[in-house]
Design a protein around this motif. Structure first.
Motif, short mmCIF file in Angstrom:
data_model
loop_
_atom_site.label_atom_id
_atom_site.label_comp_id
_atom_site.label_asym_id
_atom_site.label_seq_id
_atom_site.Cartn_x
_atom_site.Cartn_y
_atom_site.Cartn_z
N GLN A 1 0.83 -1.20 0.00
CA GLN A 1 0.00 0.00 0.00
C GLN A 1 0.87 1.25 0.00
OE1 GLN A 1 -2.64 0.13 3.36
NE2 GLN A 1 -3.51 2.10 2.81
N ASN A 2 1.91 1.24 0.81
CA ASN A 2 2.78 2.40 0.91
C ASN A 2 3.69 2.55 -0.30
OD1 ASN A 2 3.03 4.58 2.70
ND2 ASN A 2 4.96 3.83 3.52
N ARG A 3 3.89 1.45 -1.03
CA ARG A 3 4.73 1.52 -2.23
C ARG A 3 4.13 2.48 -3.25
NH1 ARG A 3 5.86 -4.04 -5.26
NH2 ARG A 3 6.96 -4.42 -3.28
N SER A 4 2.81 2.44 -3.41
CA SER A 4 2.16 3.36 -4.36
C SER A 4 2.26 4.80 -3.87
CB SER A 4 0.70 2.96 -4.56
OG SER A 4 -0.03 3.09 -3.35
N HIS A 5 2.17 5.01 -2.57
CA HIS A 5 2.33 6.35 -2.02
C HIS A 5 3.73 6.89 -2.31
CE1 HIS A 5 -0.83 5.18 1.25
NE2 HIS A 5 -1.36 5.30 0.05
N LEU A 6 4.71 6.01 -2.17
CA LEU A 6 6.09 6.41 -2.42
C LEU A 6 6.29 6.80 -3.89
CD1 LEU A 6 8.22 6.25 -0.13
CD2 LEU A 6 9.24 4.35 -1.33
N LYS A 7 5.70 6.03 -4.79
CA LYS A 7 5.81 6.34 -6.22
C LYS A 7 5.18 7.69 -6.54
CE LYS A 7 5.97 1.57 -7.93
NZ LYS A 7 5.25 0.54 -8.74
N THR A 8 4.01 7.94 -5.94
CA THR A 8 3.33 9.22 -6.17
C THR A 8 4.19 10.38 -5.70
OG1 THR A 8 1.16 8.20 -5.94
CG2 THR A 8 1.29 10.58 -5.61
N LEU A 9 4.79 10.25 -4.54
CA LEU A 9 5.61 11.33 -4.00
C LEU A 9 6.87 11.53 -4.83
CD1 LEU A 9 5.38 13.30 -1.67
CD2 LEU A 9 6.80 11.77 -0.30
N ARG A 10 7.43 10.46 -5.33
CA ARG A 10 8.64 10.59 -6.16
C ARG A 10 8.31 11.24 -7.51
NH1 ARG A 10 11.76 5.01 -6.43
NH2 ARG A 10 12.89 6.26 -7.95
N ARG A 11 7.09 10.98 -8.04
CA ARG A 11 6.69 11.68 -9.27
C ARG A 11 6.50 13.16 -9.02
NH1 ARG A 11 3.69 6.83 -10.60
NH2 ARG A 11 1.88 7.63 -9.45
N LEU A 12 6.04 13.50 -7.82
CA LEU A 12 5.85 14.90 -7.47
C LEU A 12 7.20 15.61 -7.30
CD1 LEU A 12 3.93 17.22 -6.56
CD2 LEU A 12 4.18 16.33 -4.23
N LEU A 13 8.22 14.87 -6.86
CA LEU A 13 9.53 15.45 -6.59
C LEU A 13 10.59 14.73 -7.43
CD1 LEU A 13 9.13 15.45 -2.70
CD2 LEU A 13 8.80 17.42 -4.21
N PRO A 14 10.49 14.83 -8.76
CA PRO A 14 11.38 14.04 -9.64
C PRO A 14 12.84 14.45 -9.57
CG PRO A 14 10.15 15.65 -10.92
CD PRO A 14 9.59 15.70 -9.53
N ASP A 15 13.11 15.65 -9.10
CA ASP A 15 14.49 16.12 -9.05
C ASP A 15 15.25 15.60 -7.84
OD1 ASP A 15 12.50 17.77 -7.80
OD2 ASP A 15 14.10 19.14 -7.22
N LEU A 16 14.56 14.91 -6.92
CA LEU A 16 15.21 14.40 -5.72
C LEU A 16 15.65 12.95 -5.94
CD1 LEU A 16 12.95 15.79 -2.87
CD2 LEU A 16 15.00 16.79 -3.88
N ASP A 17 16.78 12.61 -5.36
CA ASP A 17 17.35 11.27 -5.48
C ASP A 17 16.41 10.25 -4.84
OD1 ASP A 17 18.90 8.93 -5.40
OD2 ASP A 17 20.75 10.08 -5.21
N ALA A 18 16.22 9.11 -5.49
CA ALA A 18 15.35 8.06 -4.96
C ALA A 18 15.85 7.54 -3.62
CB ALA A 18 15.25 6.90 -5.95
N GLU A 19 17.15 7.66 -3.36
CA GLU A 19 17.72 7.18 -2.11
C GLU A 19 17.23 7.98 -0.91
OE1 GLU A 19 19.86 4.43 -1.95
OE2 GLU A 19 19.11 4.25 -3.99
N LEU A 20 16.62 9.13 -1.14
CA LEU A 20 16.16 9.97 -0.03
C LEU A 20 14.84 9.48 0.56
CD1 LEU A 20 16.84 13.54 -1.50
CD2 LEU A 20 18.22 12.30 0.16
N PHE A 21 14.09 8.66 -0.19
CA PHE A 21 12.74 8.27 0.22
C PHE A 21 12.77 6.95 1.00
CE2 PHE A 21 12.34 11.04 -3.39
CZ PHE A 21 11.25 11.84 -3.09
N VAL A 22 12.04 6.91 2.10
CA VAL A 22 11.98 5.73 2.95
C VAL A 22 10.52 5.41 3.26
CG1 VAL A 22 12.67 4.70 5.16
CG2 VAL A 22 14.20 6.32 4.01
N SER A 23 10.15 4.15 3.11
CA SER A 23 8.80 3.69 3.43
C SER A 23 8.77 3.15 4.85
CB SER A 23 8.37 2.59 2.44
OG SER A 23 7.14 2.02 2.83
N ALA A 24 7.81 3.63 5.64
CA ALA A 24 7.68 3.18 7.03
C ALA A 24 6.23 2.81 7.32
CB ALA A 24 8.15 4.26 7.99
N VAL A 25 6.02 1.68 7.98
CA VAL A 25 4.70 1.26 8.43
C VAL A 25 4.73 1.21 9.94
CG1 VAL A 25 2.99 -0.58 8.41
CG2 VAL A 25 4.26 -0.08 6.34
N VAL A 26 3.78 1.90 10.58
CA VAL A 26 3.76 2.00 12.04
C VAL A 26 2.49 1.35 12.58
CG1 VAL A 26 3.83 3.55 14.02
CG2 VAL A 26 5.02 4.17 11.91
#
Length: 296
Positions: free
Chosen positions: A116-141
């Motif tokens: 579920q969070n994988r799709s959220h991560l993809k959406t955020l990375r499309r919104l911020l395409p200039d940022l390195d993918a290594e900056l994004f972290v998926s967390a489930v709490v």
């Protein structure tokens, strides 16, 4: 006689409907409470290094949206956080379609929150395409889970799995447990870009990570996310409708023996813990689900 029978049937149907409505409402209330608890916990983070954004709804194209419970823009990275309020022992694997919630007398399945969070991560990375993918972290709490038994192909920390015969013992309510009670691990690190944790391990996990962004970069990133936020009431209702329809479509594909990820054929396999269903295109596709979901 006939009228009495019809009245009785209507009464039974009404009672069942009210019960289902109450359960659905209770789940929503618990979910909202969990999100508030996590937001409060994230509020402990120092503001100079962490900017916390709650309940963000972002368009992901083709009239689709992603509702993200929490986004933390920090000097340690950008954390995309999914909150779950399930109680009991939680088990599953990184690639499985569903995880399980184990209670004293029953088990229930729910959609894998990492997927579920994988799709959220993809959406955020499309919104911020200039940022390195290594900056994004998926967390489930998990705010109320007592233990996490999450498996993955590349576990980087050792974890102990609880024998089934001891499951009932772990479900003793907190107030009834002996003082010298075994404490479950707080988080499961799947890799440096994915982790699942109980509430008490969240802040520590975020703060322990090394700095990879400068403080001056945080505010502009957070501003771009807030500008894309379209979290009005109508948009949220439409998002919920779409999410439910997507879940029904996935269930139909699985029952038809079709992998919902790659379109391959689903086949039954045998594993260490019994039979399961996997995609014929393994290892390129690692989709798995239970045998019950295939025949249900």
């Amino acid at each position: 006689m006939i009228i009495a029978g019809i009245a009785g049937a209507v009464a039974v149907a009404g009672a069942v409907g009210v019960r289902a409505w109450w359960r659905a409402g209770r789940a929503r209330r618990r979910g909202r409470r969990g999100e508030r608890i996590v937001a409060k916990e994230l509020g402990r983070l120092p503001r100079k290094d962490f900017i916390v954004l709650d309940d963000i709804l972002i368009s992901s194209g083709a009239e689709r949206t992603s509702q993200i419970d929490h986004i933390v823009v920090s000097t340690r990275g950008i954390f995309v956080i999914e909150t779950k309020s399930h109680i009991g022992r939680i088990s599953g694997s990184e690639q499985s379609q569903n995880w399980s919630q184990h209670l004293a007398d029953e088990s229930r399945r729910f959609y894998n929150p990492l997927l579920q969070n994988r799709s959220h991560l993809k959406t955020l990375r499309r919104l911020l395409p200039d940022l390195d993918a290594e900056l994004f972290v998926s967390a489930v709490v998990f705010t109320e889970a007592w233990r996490l038994d999450i498996k993955a192909d590349d576990i980087i920390i050792p974890r102990r799995f609880l024998p089934d015969k001891k499951i009932r013992r772990t479900l003793i309510p907190e107030e009834r447990r002996p003082k010298r009670w075994w404490r479950p691990g707080r988080e499961v690190i799947l890799d440096e870009h994915k982790f699942a944790t109980r509430l008490d391990g969240l802040v520590r996990e975020l703060r322990r990570r090394p700095q990879i962004l400068d403080r001056e970069e945080l505010a502009p990133i957070a501003a771009r996310i807030l500008q894309a936020n379209s979290g009005g009431r109508a948009e949220k209702c439409e998002h919920i409708r779409y999410a439910r329809e997507t879940a029904r479509n996935v269930s139909r594909e699985i029952r038809a023996g079709i992998c919902p990820r790659c379109g391959g054929r689903l086949v039954e396999r045998k594993g260490e813990r019994g039979p399961f269903v996997g995609c014929e295109n393994y290892p390129s596709c690692r989709f798995t689900t239970s045998v019950d979901s295939l025949h249900g």
